[in-house]
Motif scaffolding. Structure first.
Motif, PDB file in Angstrom:
ATOM      1  N   TRP A  79       0.868  -4.917  -4.730  1.00 17.45           N
ATOM      2  CA  TRP A  79      -0.383  -4.383  -5.269  1.00 17.45           C
ATOM      3  C   TRP A  79      -0.328  -2.862  -5.273  1.00 17.45           C
ATOM      4  N   ASP A  80      -1.346  -2.264  -5.842  1.00 20.17           N
ATOM      5  CA  ASP A  80      -1.488  -0.816  -5.968  1.00 20.17           C
ATOM      6  C   ASP A  80      -0.394  -0.193  -6.845  1.00 20.17           C
ATOM      7  N   ARG A  82       1.201   2.348  -9.140  1.00 19.21           N
ATOM      8  CA  ARG A  82       1.017   3.761  -9.501  1.00 19.21           C
ATOM      9  C   ARG A  82       2.367   4.380  -9.772  1.00 19.21           C
ATOM     10  N   TYR A  86       4.918  -0.430  -7.481  1.00 15.12           N
ATOM     11  CA  TYR A  86       3.890  -0.960  -6.601  1.00 15.12           C
ATOM     12  C   TYR A  86       4.014  -0.213  -5.288  1.00 15.12           C
ATOM     13  N   ARG A  87       2.924   0.397  -4.873  1.00 17.54           N
ATOM     14  CA  ARG A  87       2.950   1.222  -3.663  1.00 17.54           C
ATOM     15  C   ARG A  87       2.788   0.410  -2.386  1.00 17.54           C
TER      16      ARG A  87
END
Length: 119
Positions: A79-80, A82, A86-87
């Protein structure tokens, strides 16, 4: 799911989208309308499922990517997205419960029922 550039597409094993998206015309879904993609790692094409597709999904800013690997009995939640990556990710093994982050916050998945590949 259609690439944002409109030149390509990807076919995840499962797409989770808001119900309104299901009623739209066409067979391709805009990645901006996707809440989660799920890939079940294939025994014969595992690099595509574990490397290529997650790379596409993060570049297309799909908020969640669930990677189920029956070869190893593992689940990875990404998830996340950026900057093309995915961070965050979380790994579990079959038998442990997976709790998803936003946009499917608190959805729980019982991985104890997931079968492993044999042979």
């Amino acid at each position: 799911m259609e690439a944002p550039e409109g030149e390509d597409f990807a076919s995840p094993d499962l797409l989770i989208v808001p119900v309104e998206v299901e009623e739209e015309d066409g067979w391709l879904v805009d990645p901006d309308n996707v809440d989660c993609v799920v890939e079940v790692v294939s025994p014969s094409n595992h690099s595509n499922d574990t490397k290529v597709k997650p790379s596409l999904y993060t570049r297309w800013r799909v908020p969640l990517c669930l990677l189920i690997d029956p070869r190893e009995g593992t689940v990875r939640v990404y998830w996340d997205p950026r900057g093309g990556e995915y961070r965050a990710h979380h790994d579990t093994v079959f038998g442990e419960e997976v709790v998803l982050p936003k946009p499917l916050k608190d959805v729980r998945i019982d991985t104890g029922v997931f079968p492993r590949y044999t042979g």
